[in-house]
Scaffold this motif. Structure first.
Motif, PDB file in Angstrom:
ATOM      1  N   GLN A 113      -6.050  14.294  -8.386  1.00  0.00           N
ATOM      2  CA  GLN A 113      -7.236  13.442  -8.247  1.00  0.00           C
ATOM      3  C   GLN A 113      -6.939  11.984  -8.581  1.00  0.00           C
ATOM      4  O   GLN A 113      -7.458  11.073  -7.939  1.00  0.00           O
ATOM      5  CB  GLN A 113      -8.350  13.972  -9.155  1.00  0.00           C
ATOM      6  N   SER A 114      -6.086  11.768  -9.575  1.00  0.00           N
ATOM      7  CA  SER A 114      -5.755  10.393  -9.949  1.00  0.00           C
ATOM      8  C   SER A 114      -5.042   9.676  -8.819  1.00  0.00           C
ATOM      9  O   SER A 114      -5.388   8.541  -8.456  1.00  0.00           O
ATOM     10  CB  SER A 114      -4.863  10.385 -11.196  1.00  0.00           C
ATOM     11  N   MET A 115      -4.031  10.345  -8.249  1.00  0.00           N
ATOM     12  CA  MET A 115      -3.266   9.714  -7.177  1.00  0.00           C
ATOM     13  C   MET A 115      -4.158   9.454  -5.973  1.00  0.00           C
ATOM     14  O   MET A 115      -4.070   8.418  -5.317  1.00  0.00           O
ATOM     15  CB  MET A 115      -2.087  10.597  -6.759  1.00  0.00           C
ATOM     16  N   LYS A 116      -5.018  10.422  -5.707  1.00  0.00           N
ATOM     17  CA  LYS A 116      -5.886  10.299  -4.540  1.00  0.00           C
ATOM     18  C   LYS A 116      -6.859   9.128  -4.717  1.00  0.00           C
ATOM     19  O   LYS A 116      -7.037   8.304  -3.817  1.00  0.00           O
ATOM     20  CB  LYS A 116      -6.662  11.608  -4.351  1.00  0.00           C
ATOM     21  N   LEU A 117      -7.475   9.030  -5.881  1.00  0.00           N
ATOM     22  CA  LEU A 117      -8.401   7.928  -6.144  1.00  0.00           C
ATOM     23  C   LEU A 117      -7.669   6.592  -6.044  1.00  0.00           C
ATOM     24  O   LEU A 117      -8.156   5.639  -5.425  1.00  0.00           O
ATOM     25  CB  LEU A 117      -9.033   8.092  -7.535  1.00  0.00           C
ATOM     26  N   GLY A 118      -6.491   6.532  -6.647  1.00  0.00           N
ATOM     27  CA  GLY A 118      -5.705   5.304  -6.587  1.00  0.00           C
ATOM     28  C   GLY A 118      -5.404   4.906  -5.157  1.00  0.00           C
ATOM     29  O   GLY A 118      -5.518   3.739  -4.776  1.00  0.00           O
ATOM     30  N   PHE A 119      -5.070   5.905  -4.340  1.00  0.00           N
ATOM     31  CA  PHE A 119      -4.700   5.587  -2.958  1.00  0.00           C
ATOM     32  C   PHE A 119      -5.907   5.124  -2.151  1.00  0.00           C
ATOM     33  O   PHE A 119      -5.800   4.218  -1.332  1.00  0.00           O
ATOM     34  CB  PHE A 119      -4.024   6.793  -2.302  1.00  0.00           C
ATOM     35  N   TRP A 120      -7.058   5.753  -2.385  1.00  0.00           N
ATOM     36  CA  TRP A 120      -8.270   5.291  -1.684  1.00  0.00           C
ATOM     37  C   TRP A 120      -8.582   3.849  -2.046  1.00  0.00           C
ATOM     38  O   TRP A 120      -8.980   3.054  -1.189  1.00  0.00           O
ATOM     39  CB  TRP A 120      -9.459   6.194  -2.025  1.00  0.00           C
ATOM     40  N   LEU A 121      -8.385   3.495  -3.311  1.00  0.00           N
ATOM     41  CA  LEU A 121      -8.619   2.102  -3.716  1.00  0.00           C
ATOM     42  C   LEU A 121      -7.650   1.176  -3.004  1.00  0.00           C
ATOM     43  O   LEU A 121      -8.002   0.080  -2.558  1.00  0.00           O
ATOM     44  CB  LEU A 121      -8.479   1.961  -5.239  1.00  0.00           C
ATOM     45  N   PHE A 122      -6.399   1.640  -2.889  1.00  0.00           N
ATOM     46  CA  PHE A 122      -5.419   0.826  -2.173  1.00  0.00           C
ATOM     47  C   PHE A 122      -5.842   0.632  -0.718  1.00  0.00           C
ATOM     48  O   PHE A 122      -5.770  -0.471  -0.170  1.00  0.00           O
ATOM     49  CB  PHE A 122      -4.035   1.481  -2.245  1.00  0.00           C
ATOM     50  N   LEU A 123      -6.318   1.718  -0.095  1.00  0.00           N
ATOM     51  CA  LEU A 123      -6.774   1.597   1.295  1.00  0.00           C
ATOM     52  C   LEU A 123      -7.933   0.601   1.391  1.00  0.00           C
ATOM     53  O   LEU A 123      -8.033  -0.163   2.359  1.00  0.00           O
ATOM     54  CB  LEU A 123      -7.194   2.960   1.849  1.00  0.00           C
ATOM     55  N   ALA A 124      -8.797   0.587   0.364  1.00  0.00           N
ATOM     56  CA  ALA A 124      -9.903  -0.378   0.360  1.00  0.00           C
ATOM     57  C   ALA A 124      -9.364  -1.808   0.375  1.00  0.00           C
ATOM     58  O   ALA A 124      -9.897  -2.679   1.074  1.00  0.00           O
ATOM     59  CB  ALA A 124     -10.788  -0.152  -0.865  1.00  0.00           C
ATOM     60  N   THR A 125      -8.294  -2.051  -0.385  1.00  0.00           N
ATOM     61  CA  THR A 125      -7.741  -3.412  -0.379  1.00  0.00           C
ATOM     62  C   THR A 125      -7.165  -3.760   0.986  1.00  0.00           C
ATOM     63  O   THR A 125      -7.257  -4.898   1.439  1.00  0.00           O
ATOM     64  CB  THR A 125      -6.640  -3.592  -1.446  1.00  0.00           C
ATOM     65  N   GLU A 126      -6.595  -2.764   1.668  1.00  0.00           N
ATOM     66  CA  GLU A 126      -6.072  -3.009   3.016  1.00  0.00           C
ATOM     67  C   GLU A 126      -7.211  -3.404   3.958  1.00  0.00           C
ATOM     68  O   GLU A 126      -7.093  -4.328   4.760  1.00  0.00           O
ATOM     69  CB  GLU A 126      -5.384  -1.745   3.553  1.00  0.00           C
ATOM     70  N   ILE A 127      -8.325  -2.670   3.846  1.00  0.00           N
ATOM     71  CA  ILE A 127      -9.463  -2.965   4.712  1.00  0.00           C
ATOM     72  C   ILE A 127      -9.974  -4.383   4.432  1.00  0.00           C
ATOM     73  O   ILE A 127     -10.292  -5.135   5.347  1.00  0.00           O
ATOM     74  CB  ILE A 127     -10.575  -1.918   4.500  1.00  0.00           C
ATOM     75  N   LEU A 128     -10.020  -4.757   3.145  1.00  0.00           N
ATOM     76  CA  LEU A 128     -10.491  -6.099   2.791  1.00  0.00           C
ATOM     77  C   LEU A 128      -9.542  -7.170   3.305  1.00  0.00           C
ATOM     78  O   LEU A 128      -9.962  -8.244   3.728  1.00  0.00           O
ATOM     79  CB  LEU A 128     -10.635  -6.206   1.276  1.00  0.00           C
ATOM     80  N   LEU A 129      -8.255  -6.860   3.247  1.00  0.00           N
ATOM     81  CA  LEU A 129      -7.268  -7.807   3.765  1.00  0.00           C
ATOM     82  C   LEU A 129      -7.509  -8.054   5.248  1.00  0.00           C
ATOM     83  O   LEU A 129      -7.602  -9.208   5.704  1.00  0.00           O
ATOM     84  CB  LEU A 129      -5.868  -7.229   3.548  1.00  0.00           C
ATOM     85  N   PHE A 130      -7.667  -6.971   6.009  1.00  0.00           N
ATOM     86  CA  PHE A 130      -7.969  -7.133   7.423  1.00  0.00           C
ATOM     87  C   PHE A 130      -9.370  -7.722   7.611  1.00  0.00           C
ATOM     88  O   PHE A 130      -9.632  -8.408   8.599  1.00  0.00           O
ATOM     89  CB  PHE A 130      -7.855  -5.786   8.153  1.00  0.00           C
ATOM     90  N   GLY A 131     -10.251  -7.444   6.636  1.00  0.00           N
ATOM     91  CA  GLY A 131     -11.602  -7.991   6.709  1.00  0.00           C
ATOM     92  C   GLY A 131     -11.594  -9.506   6.850  1.00  0.00           C
ATOM     93  O   GLY A 131     -12.386 -10.069   7.619  1.00  0.00           O
ATOM     94  N   GLY A 132     -10.686 -10.161   6.127  1.00  0.00           N
ATOM     95  CA  GLY A 132     -10.568 -11.613   6.248  1.00  0.00           C
ATOM     96  C   GLY A 132     -10.221 -12.015   7.670  1.00  0.00           C
ATOM     97  O   GLY A 132     -10.799 -12.957   8.230  1.00  0.00           O
ATOM     98  N   LEU A 133      -9.289 -11.261   8.285  1.00  0.00           N
ATOM     99  CA  LEU A 133      -8.890 -11.569   9.657  1.00  0.00           C
ATOM    100  C   LEU A 133     -10.049 -11.332  10.623  1.00  0.00           C
ATOM    101  O   LEU A 133     -10.282 -12.136  11.539  1.00  0.00           O
ATOM    102  CB  LEU A 133      -7.692 -10.707  10.062  1.00  0.00           C
ATOM    103  N   PHE A 134     -10.767 -10.239  10.418  1.00  0.00           N
ATOM    104  CA  PHE A 134     -11.905  -9.957  11.298  1.00  0.00           C
ATOM    105  C   PHE A 134     -12.969 -11.047  11.154  1.00  0.00           C
ATOM    106  O   PHE A 134     -13.574 -11.467  12.136  1.00  0.00           O
ATOM    107  CB  PHE A 134     -12.494  -8.574  10.993  1.00  0.00           C
ATOM    108  N   ALA A 135     -13.182 -11.495   9.911  1.00  0.00           N
ATOM    109  CA  ALA A 135     -14.161 -12.568   9.695  1.00  0.00           C
ATOM    110  C   ALA A 135     -13.757 -13.809  10.481  1.00  0.00           C
ATOM    111  O   ALA A 135     -14.588 -14.448  11.136  1.00  0.00           O
ATOM    112  CB  ALA A 135     -14.275 -12.878   8.201  1.00  0.00           C
ATOM    113  N   ALA A 136     -12.464 -14.145  10.424  1.00  0.00           N
ATOM    114  CA  ALA A 136     -11.986 -15.303  11.174  1.00  0.00           C
ATOM    115  C   ALA A 136     -12.197 -15.083  12.669  1.00  0.00           C
ATOM    116  O   ALA A 136     -12.646 -15.981  13.404  1.00  0.00           O
ATOM    117  CB  ALA A 136     -10.509 -15.545  10.870  1.00  0.00           C
TER     118      ALA A 136
END
Ligand code: CU
Lengths: 244, 551
Positions: free
Chosen positions: A35-58
């Motif tokens: 569960q710890s690894m899974k939660l950590g990885f989902w959070l990491f995926l969230a940061t990826e989405i936010l990173l692309f979010g900046g590009l989509f905003a542009a």
């Protein structure tokens, strides 16, 4: 308890061709580790989405500012190749899911087979991407050899945008579409390559018997990563190739 | 069963020569490759302290230069580089990682009763990313420096002939260090709490670090893509921030402040957490408004995503956006004031111990009240139009960044120093240093409030002679502040070599971090703790541990 480091939780291997998994020392149970690894990885995926979010905003900001540029720019991309790549990635998402499923059921050969197919999908995707980039290069829409040349202040021109055929004539700031296209697809492509590398690493571990019904966490996580890479492309394809 | 944990017995009879995390192994590799959160915390502590000293040195150079209206030391470009270095080092390499990286790493798993953070390898990676970022920033100085200010505003950052790409990538790497730390702490808090340690039994430092971690994970990626886009602009002129190419520099400001306002709370929330712990322990009283403080941390984290536009009141946003951002900015004051009042109410009628950590905490309470209230002043639209980009703004955020956050960091450092190293510093010197720092700090920045309100613009290498008195007072204050910090570094380092032994529970804390042996063993607890009492319940305090020196 386990403060002296001698006591650790081991998940037994389901068969002789597999290796048992030792739970990391600071976890009490395999479930806690999972569960710890899974939660950590989902959070990491969230940061990826936010990173692309900046590009989509542009993207949306400039699509709003220069709709003609984006409409005309989108027409210069080959939507058939884009659609082909979309199908390749969608298929590879399915093969990845099958790979994870096979790993969860301790089917070594099947895991290797489906993961191998997924890597093949990644390779096909990148090859098609290469041909697309080459076509843009030929038409002077992205001149890769001059990409990093400095902006020409005397002629007020961008070295990497030549538009030999004049297809973008008459619209404001025609390079903007291609700059955003290149940036988004290149960063996405980098994720495809990283994803393929991770899948190869998973295959190596699978071949050694490290992943099985008792412990398939890394396979699961790499699978999630691959689905995210696909998901981002699902948004990129219509936005770039089928500009509304 | 009224005791928190069974390990209390080990206080009474410390085993002579027992191993702790400091002496359980030795050699360079046992540190460089360690996965132990406490050792990683100490490596962070050394690193961020060096960054703080470097950033402080740049600050002293800036202040020295401004002794005279025409400047003393630098030409204009050099001056721009020096204040940029000061800002970039302090913000990205010191303040953001300082408390989570050092004290957070050290204390969080102890407070949770865990053996380590959830992802120890990622923790070590965070540290090395921090190190790589710090080295890249230093490399950028060698490559010619950077003069954009720590904010990298476009289009200037796109045109200047300096090492912007290098520092931009450094910030990108530092950002991922911060993201991974936050991610790690979120998972740790969710999954590694000891049995019985419910959410509302968690110490408030944990709550603060948790709220910080959410911001680190959700805000920092936007900064990452922003600095990456600036790098792309410089490398291949993507054009989105460049008005020559149809781009919009204000878009950069939106991107930048979407991260950098929440970043203010990434910096200040851990400081709030430290203060919450310390007012309780050193007043020996449960926190007043425990849940209010916990929820106000989350409220601040949420509101902080909605106010970034208050940095752009003069950038040409729509009038309605200005109203909205100004109005929402006032909202931040509510949870913040709840905290301040709760802290004061905690001290009220407590058994107050005026030792060094508490003195630093009291200094924080005074300075933060001023820093917070001047923030409300700046949040008001009409006032901000006048005060925008003046020394008033500079003084305001230094009251928060330096006066509040750094002082809270010092407070926490003095509080957990005996826990970390098993030694005590010279308390008399510590109290003197705290006084010097407090006086020096206020002498530096009160004149800046005044000259800012009279129109002295920030970031200018020269000024009209009318401001000379204020500038000189400020420079003298900075020197005093520097002397205080130097004294602090001296007695802290000296204590490692000849400090007297600390007590097992130096201050009488009742959270789990004080219920392990001091310094803690490698895996933190001799026996896995089970929590059966409410948080900050001082009736459980074991006075014997306060009188038993470390083994
Ligand atoms: Cu702000």
């Amino acid at each position: 308890m386990s403060h002296d480091g001698h006591h650790s939780v081991v998940i037994p291997a389901p068969g002789p061709e597999f290796v048992p998994h030792t739970v990391a020392h600071h976890f009490d149970t395999p479930v806690q580790e999972f569960q710890s690894m899974k939660l950590g990885f989902w959070l990491f995926l969230a940061t990826e989405i936010l990173l692309f979010g900046g590009l989509f905003a542009a993207y949306f900001y400039f699509h709003e500012s220069y709709p003609e540029t984006f409409r005309l720019g989108g027409h210069q991309l080959d939507w058939k190749l884009g659609a082909l790549n979309t199908s390749v990635l969608l298929l590879s998402s399915w093969t990845m899911a099958m790979g994870v499923r096979s790993s969860q059921t301790s089917q070594k050969q099947k895991t290797l087979f489906f993961c191998g197919l997924t890597v093949l999908g990644a390779v096909i995707f990148m090859v098609i991407k290469f041909f697309e980039y080459r076509a843009k290069n030929e038409h002077g829409l992205i001149v890769f050899s001059e990409l990093f040349h400095p902006y020409d202040l005397t002629t007020n021109s961008l070295p990497w945008f030549k538009d030999y055929d004049g297809v973008m004539a008459g619209v404001p700031h025609p390079h903007l579409f291609f700059a955003i296209y290149l940036t988004m697809t290149a960063i996405h492509g980098l994720h495809v390559v990283i994803g393929a590398g991770l899948i190869l690493w998973i295959m190596k571990g699978t071949a050694k018997g490290r992943f099985h019904a008792g412990y398939y966490l890394p396979v699961d996580l790499v699978g999630l990563y691959w689905h995210l890479v696909d998901l981002i492309w699902i948004f990129l394809f219509p936005l770039l190739y089928l500009v509304p | 069963m009224t005791t928190n944990v069974p390990v209390i017995d080990s206080h009474a009879a410390p085993v002579a020569g027992r191993k702790n995390f400091l002496n359980c192994s030795s050699g360079f590799l046992s540190w460089a490759g360690t996965l132990d959160h406490k050792r990683i915390g100490i490596m962070y502590l050394v690193g961020v302290s060096l960054a703080f000293l470097a950033g402080g040195l740049f600050a002293l150079l800036v202040r020295l230069h401004l002794w005279k209206p025409d400047g003393m030391l630098f030409d204009n470009v050099q001056y721009n580089q020096i204040f940029t270095l000061h800002g970039a080092f302090m913000v990205f390499i010191f303040v953001i990682p300082a408390i989570p990286g050092s004290l957070g790493n050290m204390v969080l798993p102890l407070m949770l009763g865990a053996k380590d953070v959830a992802l120890p390898r990622l923790n070590l990676l965070s540290f090395y990313l921090w190190l790589a970022g710090a080295l890249m920033a230093t490399l950028a100085i060698v490559l010619g420096g950077f003069d954009t200010g720590w904010t990298f505003y476009a289009p200037y950052s796109l045109y200047t002939d300096q090492a912007v790409v290098t520092i931009g990538l450094a910030v990108f790497v530092l950002g991922f260090s911060s993201i991974f730390t936050g991610l790690n702490f979120i998972v740790t808090v969710h999954k590694l709490r000891a049995p019985g340690l419910t959410w509302f039994r968690m110490p408030l430092f944990v709550w603060a670090i948790y709220a910080t971690a959410i911001l680190q994970v959700l805000a920092t990626p936007v900064l990452g893509i922003t600095v990456l886009l600036v790098a792309f602009e410089r490398l291949y002129h993507i054009g989105i921030f460049d008005p020559r190419l149809g781009g919009d520099p204000v878009l950069f400001e939106h991107f930048f402040w979407f991260y950098s306002h929440p970043a203010v709370y990434i910096m200040v929330l851990p400081a709030f957490g430290i203060v919450s712990e310390l007012v309780s322990v050193h007043s020996r009283k449960p926190l007043f408004g425990y849940k209010l403080i916990a929820f106000s941390s989350l409220a601040i984290a949420i509101i902080s995503f909605l106010v970034w536009g208050h940095h752009m009141f003069t950038s040409g946003q729509s009038t309605y956006a200005l109203f909205a951002f100004s109005f929402l900015t006032f909202f931040v004051a509510i949870p913040t004031a709840i905290k301040e009042f709760s802290w004061v109410a905690t001290i009220w009628k407590g058994s107050i111990a005026l030792n060094a950590p508490m003195l630093y905490t009291l200094a924080f309470l005074i300075i933060f009240a001023i820093g917070g209230l001047t923030g409300v002043i700046l949040g008001a639209l009409n006032v901000d139009i006048h005060l925008h980009d003046t020394y008033f703004v500079v003084a305001h955020f230094h009251y928060v960044m330096m006066g509040s956050i750094a002082l809270a960091f010092f407070a926490g450092l003095h509080h957990w120093w005996p826990k970390m190293f098993g030694v005590m510093y010279n308390e008399t010197l510590a109290k003197i240093a705290c006084g010097i720092i407090f006086v020096g700090f206020n002498t530096t920045f009160i004149p800046q409030f005044i000259m800012g309100s009279r129109g002295m613009p920030r970031r200018y290498a020269t000024y009209v002679p009318d401001y000379m008195g204020f500038h000189q007072a400020s420079t003298i204050g900075a020197m005093v502040l520097g002397a205080g910090v130097a004294l602090m570094v001296f007695y802290l380092v000296a204590s490692l070599f000849q400090g007297k032994k600390a007590m097992q529970n130096q201050w009488g804390g009742v959270t789990l971090d004080w219920l392990t042996p001091t310094p803690p063993p490698l895996e933190n607890f001799d026996e896995a703790p089970v929590v059966t009492t409410e948080v900050y319940d001082y009736s459980t305090l074991d006075y014997k541990a306060m009188q038993t020196p470390v083994a």
